[in-house]
Design an enzyme around this catalytic site. Structure first.
Site, PDB file in Angstrom:
ATOM      1  N   ARG A   1       0.862  -1.184   0.000  1.00  0.00           N
ATOM      2  CA  ARG A   1       0.000   0.000   0.000  1.00  0.00           C
ATOM      3  C   ARG A   1       0.899   1.235   0.000  1.00  0.00           C
ATOM      4  O   ARG A   1       1.934   1.277   0.668  1.00  0.00           O
ATOM      5  CB  ARG A   1      -0.923  -0.018   1.221  1.00  0.00           C
TER       6      ARG A   1
ATOM      7  N   ARG B   1       5.670   4.598   1.110  1.00  0.00           N
ATOM      8  CA  ARG B   1       6.359   5.901   1.159  1.00  0.00           C
ATOM      9  C   ARG B   1       7.382   5.956   2.299  1.00  0.00           C
ATOM     10  O   ARG B   1       8.280   6.795   2.282  1.00  0.00           O
ATOM     11  CB  ARG B   1       5.346   7.032   1.287  1.00  0.00           C
TER      12      ARG B   1
ATOM     13  N   LEU C   1       3.154 -12.753   4.465  1.00  0.00           N
ATOM     14  CA  LEU C   1       3.781 -11.506   4.028  1.00  0.00           C
ATOM     15  C   LEU C   1       5.251 -11.516   4.426  1.00  0.00           C
ATOM     16  O   LEU C   1       5.591 -11.932   5.529  1.00  0.00           O
ATOM     17  CB  LEU C   1       3.077 -10.313   4.672  1.00  0.00           C
ATOM     18  N   GLU C   2       6.092 -11.088   3.514  1.00  0.00           N
ATOM     19  CA  GLU C   2       7.527 -10.963   3.825  1.00  0.00           C
ATOM     20  C   GLU C   2       7.786  -9.471   3.943  1.00  0.00           C
ATOM     21  O   GLU C   2       7.978  -8.776   2.951  1.00  0.00           O
ATOM     22  CB  GLU C   2       8.376 -11.587   2.717  1.00  0.00           C
TER      23      GLU C   2
ATOM     24  N   GLN D   1      -2.904  -5.020  -0.186  1.00  0.00           N
ATOM     25  CA  GLN D   1      -4.128  -5.050  -0.991  1.00  0.00           C
ATOM     26  C   GLN D   1      -4.103  -6.279  -1.877  1.00  0.00           C
ATOM     27  O   GLN D   1      -3.043  -6.703  -2.341  1.00  0.00           O
ATOM     28  CB  GLN D   1      -4.286  -3.782  -1.809  1.00  0.00           C
TER      29      GLN D   1
ATOM     30  N   GLN E   1      -9.352 -41.915 -18.821  1.00  0.00           N
ATOM     31  CA  GLN E   1      -8.446 -42.614 -19.727  1.00  0.00           C
ATOM     32  C   GLN E   1      -7.757 -43.776 -19.054  1.00  0.00           C
ATOM     33  O   GLN E   1      -7.551 -44.816 -19.652  1.00  0.00           O
ATOM     34  CB  GLN E   1      -7.342 -41.664 -20.198  1.00  0.00           C
TER      35      GLN E   1
END
Lengths: 201, 88
Positions: A114, A119, A141-142, A161, A182
């Protein structure tokens, strides 16, 4: 094609994707994504110790990533007051939400960061953002702080996100089990079948 | 289709377990969500290909610890649930 907020809601309503607990319909969506939140459980990588050289070898016989992680990380629970994500320290986290994509769906997803965290230099994945059809569970999450100041993580904060994309066609594993049928035939009559094309009307 | 797995331990997150599956290339270990396992089996979708001696190619729900995503398994390690059989 990336799904819009409206299409994500439809996919949720039709059960093509599951997000549990369900996202807040009013504030969790953006035009083309849905926000997910941070689980309190994290694993923080330990610092190096002088004189000890640890090398991770994923190709070693008997390698078990979870045992290796237990040796190299400290489990922590983020308190309500927050946890300082120090610069340069890789930290594993998870979303609070359980996410499931059906095998037969024409959807795939990507977890992305995000801008409000980017930032400050905080990334939430390391080059593995793709969620394939058939995945289920909280998303790992890393997290790493590439900035020069600690950033406070709080449980339940919006951490990433989820972007949902429609694939061109259904994955092979979502088609009916042609190979199982098959295998019941004698090998002399066995041949690869392809899905029949519909005749033009 | 559902594939037999053997739980060998906990994952590092409380929602996760580590399972082993037998493949033609050896044992693969995967970290999975606990809820993905039903009666010792995980859903893998339909086989992608078949080769002689009843070996089927399946895609794992998550990448294995070795990095493998698609593996050859014996046909008898897969089973179809009743609901799938009705749909087929």
């Amino acid at each position: 094609m990336i799904l819009t907020d409206r299409e994500i809601r439809i996919a949720l309503a039709e059960g093509l994707i599951t997000i549990d607990p369900p996202p807040d319909a009013a504030v969790a969506f953006t035009s083309t994504a849905v926000d997910l939140t941070l689980d309190p459980a994290i694993m923080v990588f330990k610092g190096n110790v002088a004189g000890i050289d640890i090398v991770i070898d994923p190709g070693a016989p008997g390698y078990n990533s979870e045992e290796t992680l237990r040796q190299l990380t400290d489990p922590k629970t983020i308190p309500a007051a927050g946890y300082r994500l120090e610069p340069g320290v890789l930290t594993l986290g998870w979303t609070q939400e359980y996410v499931k994509l059906k095998n037969s769906t024409r959807l795939a997803a990507r977890v992305e960061g995000r801008s409000s965290l980017a930032r400050w230099g905080v990334g939430i994945h390391v080059t593995a953002p793709t969620i394939h059809a058939g995945f289920s569970g909280p998303i790992q999450l890393e997290m790493i702080n590439h900035g020069n100041r600690p950033l406070l993580l709080r449980p339940g904060m919006r951490i990433c996100q989820l972007i949902l994309e429609m694939s061109l066609g259904t994955p092979e594993k979502g088609y009916s089990g042609q190979y199982l049928e098959q295998s019941k035939e004698p090998s002399s009559t066995r041949r690869r079948r392809r899905p029949r094309a519909k005749k033009a009307a | 289709m559902w594939m037999k797995v053997r739980e060998i331990g906990q994952g590092v997150h409380h929602s996760e377990v580590v399972v082993e599956i037998k493949t033609m290339g050896g044992v693969e270990r995967i970290v999975l969500d606990k809820r993905a396992i039903k009666n010792g089996e995980i859903e893998v979708g339909n086989p992608l290909a078949m080769r002689d001696h009843g070996q089927l190619l399946v895609e794992l729900p998550r990448e294995a610890m070795s990095g493998a995503a698609r593996v050859w398994v014996k046909q008898d390690s897969l089973a179809r649930r009743q609901s799938e059989a009705r749909a087929a």
